[in-house]
Design a protein around this motif. Sequence first.
Motif, PDB file in Angstrom:
ATOM      1  N   ALA A   7      38.151  28.135  30.145  1.00 35.36           N
ATOM      2  CA  ALA A   7      37.211  28.375  30.894  1.00 35.36           C
ATOM      3  C   ALA A   7      36.317  28.284  29.061  1.00 35.36           C
ATOM      4  N   THR A   8      35.354  28.346  29.062  1.00 37.08           N
ATOM      5  CA  THR A   8      34.498  27.910  27.626  1.00 37.08           C
ATOM      6  C   THR A   8      33.191  29.679  28.024  1.00 37.08           C
ATOM      7  N   ASN A  10      30.268  29.258  29.152  1.00 40.61           N
ATOM      8  CA  ASN A  10      29.436  29.004  29.895  1.00 40.61           C
ATOM      9  C   ASN A  10      29.972  28.871  31.108  1.00 40.61           C
ATOM     10  N   PRO A  11      29.744  29.523  32.040  1.00 39.51           N
ATOM     11  CA  PRO A  11      29.480  29.772  33.868  1.00 39.51           C
ATOM     12  C   PRO A  11      29.938  28.664  33.834  1.00 39.51           C
ATOM     13  N   ALA A  12      29.273  27.088  33.845  1.00 31.01           N
ATOM     14  CA  ALA A  12      28.959  26.369  34.772  1.00 31.01           C
ATOM     15  C   ALA A  12      28.790  25.278  34.144  1.00 31.01           C
ATOM     16  N   THR A  13      30.525  25.525  33.339  1.00 36.03           N
ATOM     17  CA  THR A  13      31.543  24.210  32.643  1.00 36.03           C
ATOM     18  C   THR A  13      32.674  24.932  32.208  1.00 36.03           C
ATOM     19  N   LEU A  14      33.507  23.810  32.480  1.00 33.72           N
ATOM     20  CA  LEU A  14      35.161  23.819  31.877  1.00 33.72           C
ATOM     21  C   LEU A  14      35.306  23.081  31.547  1.00 33.72           C
ATOM     22  N   THR A  64      30.350  19.961  34.020  1.00 34.16           N
ATOM     23  CA  THR A  64      29.504  21.213  33.845  1.00 34.16           C
ATOM     24  C   THR A  64      28.870  21.099  35.525  1.00 34.16           C
ATOM     25  N   GLU A  69      32.471  26.509  43.335  1.00 35.95           N
ATOM     26  CA  GLU A  69      33.104  27.256  43.047  1.00 35.95           C
ATOM     27  C   GLU A  69      34.391  26.417  42.112  1.00 35.95           C
ATOM     28  N   TRP A  70      35.125  26.898  40.753  1.00 34.86           N
ATOM     29  CA  TRP A  70      35.755  25.830  40.339  1.00 34.86           C
ATOM     30  C   TRP A  70      36.616  26.288  41.436  1.00 34.86           C
ATOM     31  N   CYS A 158      23.730  26.897  28.241  1.00 35.19           N
ATOM     32  CA  CYS A 158      24.813  27.936  27.687  1.00 35.19           C
ATOM     33  C   CYS A 158      24.140  29.544  27.766  1.00 35.19           C
TER      34      CYS A 158
END
Length: 186
Positions: A7-8, A10-14, A64, A69-70, A158
């Motif tokens: 996880a980063t 930034n919740p929209a980025t992995l 991103t 959902e991831w 982020c």
Amino acid sequence: MFIQTEATPNPATLKFLPGRPVLGEGMLDLTDPQAAAVSPLARSIFEVDGVTGVFLGPDFITITKSGGEWAQLKPALLGAIMEHFLSGAPVVEDAAALEQADSEEFFASEDAGIVETIKELLDTRVRPAVANDGGDITFRGFRDGVVYLNMKGACSGCPSSTATLKHGVENLLKHFVPEVREVQAA
């Protein structure tokens, strides 16, 4: 092949760690499928519905998303990354792509010494920490005591990037370079 994910902030980025070099050196920020034309790996990743950005680092890939959902996106992304590395195709077809257009910097010639110190601090103290979060930060310019920086990868967009710039980077630069009054995103 085992690909780890992290996880980063930034919740929209992995962040994806394939356990092997991605670019080795340098970083490449691809913000749309057209920009991804230089990278077979990025093209495959952009084919997954919902992907809005691919950031290639020395040994990681930051992706991103715009929606979804991831849990639903991750299997397709892992498959695209694994398939690419097993194919033996290059990550980047054109090495010149690594020297992106944001290499244009602005600062007065009399500030060259100050800029050199700022860049050294960014390279040794800031960029390694930002890379751990799946992003990058690059120098863009210096004018009237203001340092302009470009946030990339997980750092771009982020929620905590403003705090990182203002409280982390700005305080560090002000401490070591008295001429710095402020840090702003370019």
